[in-house]
Design an enzyme around this catalytic site. Sequence first.
Site, PDB file in Angstrom:
ATOM      1  N   GLU A 177      62.241 -25.757 -17.209  1.00  0.00           N
ATOM      2  CA  GLU A 177      61.937 -25.109 -18.486  1.00  0.00           C
ATOM      3  C   GLU A 177      62.436 -25.945 -19.651  1.00  0.00           C
ATOM      4  O   GLU A 177      61.778 -26.039 -20.696  1.00  0.00           O
ATOM      5  CB  GLU A 177      62.586 -23.719 -18.522  1.00  0.00           C
ATOM      6  N   ASP A 182      66.600 -24.383 -13.985  1.00  0.00           N
ATOM      7  CA  ASP A 182      67.229 -25.631 -14.422  1.00  0.00           C
ATOM      8  C   ASP A 182      68.190 -25.377 -15.571  1.00  0.00           C
ATOM      9  O   ASP A 182      68.194 -24.307 -16.177  1.00  0.00           O
ATOM     10  CB  ASP A 182      66.171 -26.654 -14.838  1.00  0.00           C
TER      11      ASP A 182
END
Length: 484
Positions: free
Chosen positions: A144, A77
């Site tokens: 994350e 991400d």
Amino acid sequence: METTVLKPARVFEQFARINQIPRPSKKEEKMIEFLKSFGESHQLETIVDETGNVIIRKPATKGYEDRKTIILQSHMDMVCEKLVDLEFDFDKDAIQTYVDGEWMKAKGTTLGADDGIGCAIELAILDSNDIEHGPIECVFTRDEETGLTGAEGMKAGFMSGDMLINLDSEDEGQIFVSCAGGRNTTATFHFGREEAEGWFFFKIALKGLVGGHSGDDINKKRANALKVLVRFLYQTQERYDLKLASFDAGKLHNAIPRDGVAVFAVPVEKKENVRADWNIFVANVEEEYHVTEQSMQFSMESHEATKVISPEVGTKIIQALQAADNGVFAMCQDEALAWMVETSNNVASIVTKDDEATIVCSQRSNVMSALDNQAATIKAVFQLAGADVVQGDGYPAWKMNPNSQLTKVAVDTYKKLFGKEPKVLGIHAGLECGLFSEKYPNLDMVSFGPTLRGVHSPDERLHIPTVQMVWDHLLAILKEAPKK
């Protein structure tokens, strides 16, 4: 404009592919599908766990079957930040990159090199047939940036390697062997609204700040837009009467707020005093941050009348935000790490709605007891102001392993390649290694990566020459991996 050749080409080819794929935190489905298809098309064992983490296993090349399995890990991400005035949809649009000298940048948005470049390095290794290595597990975690939920949701046993190289660090030549733990505090104020007839309304705004990562950049004396604006609100509230209508600043718990807007009302007879105060305030703040914030833009204008937050709550919101500690709280006590931030807090965002205001703060520390104390301090501020306060469990710090085989190999290969010593460090930012160390207590880990600047902001940029250096270093480590 002179441009730098993109080397290694195979890494930048993969990075270009990744940046065509929308991958905001918690919305990584397209990236997960891409990784799954990539692994399967290369006829490699590919598994997606129930959380959405992806692992792709590549067997050892001939002659390296007796080496320990090395895990290469990055997160899929990206932080989605853009310039205020830019039309861009992170759920649909591809990141538009360009090269400026030795740097790769994006047009008005975050670049996604945090941690897209780590993913690209892994994919380039999986795609290659001319690299010598033992067994490899390439792991891509999701989400994350907004809570490490991919690493947190990963079950023990998903990874089976002996050593892990996290590719999510931002300074080439630095090898990280420990990281901070972190926790978020969310405070919610509930209120009614009322009319403010006969009062004069102002709208104040601040934009153009540098911002940055709330861990790695917290000690760089950058302005926090939320904390700057609340200073003026508090000052005005103390000098005159003030009724708060709305206050919105910041977006992400792990980004220093770059912009903010507040609407408030004062008695009509005080409006010229407030204008004069604003001009003085702006001049003072610009002087305070004349080195670190050279593009800050303040504005004040009149605003149409609107319903205001009930005064007793509006006053408490402003007082609590003024009181909440922001920035570095303590530096590390160990002499070898005295330069490193130990404990900090980022007053990250405020969002006001019709009947509530939500404030998020992010605490970090490399010492877990100090993290508990900082989180309690922030919680107490908002409790005293009457807010409902919720704190997450957070994530643990990663403690240094003084007997790390992987660190020795990483240092030795770096010295041999580049003729100089790398720096072996801890970092104030959170890394997924902290969570891995809980579930895989015997896992030998390091973290490194190419040089990035301006992460978590539209100023994010990647230093192109360092990608080749990290690539060469990583291949040397794989070749010199210890035997089982």
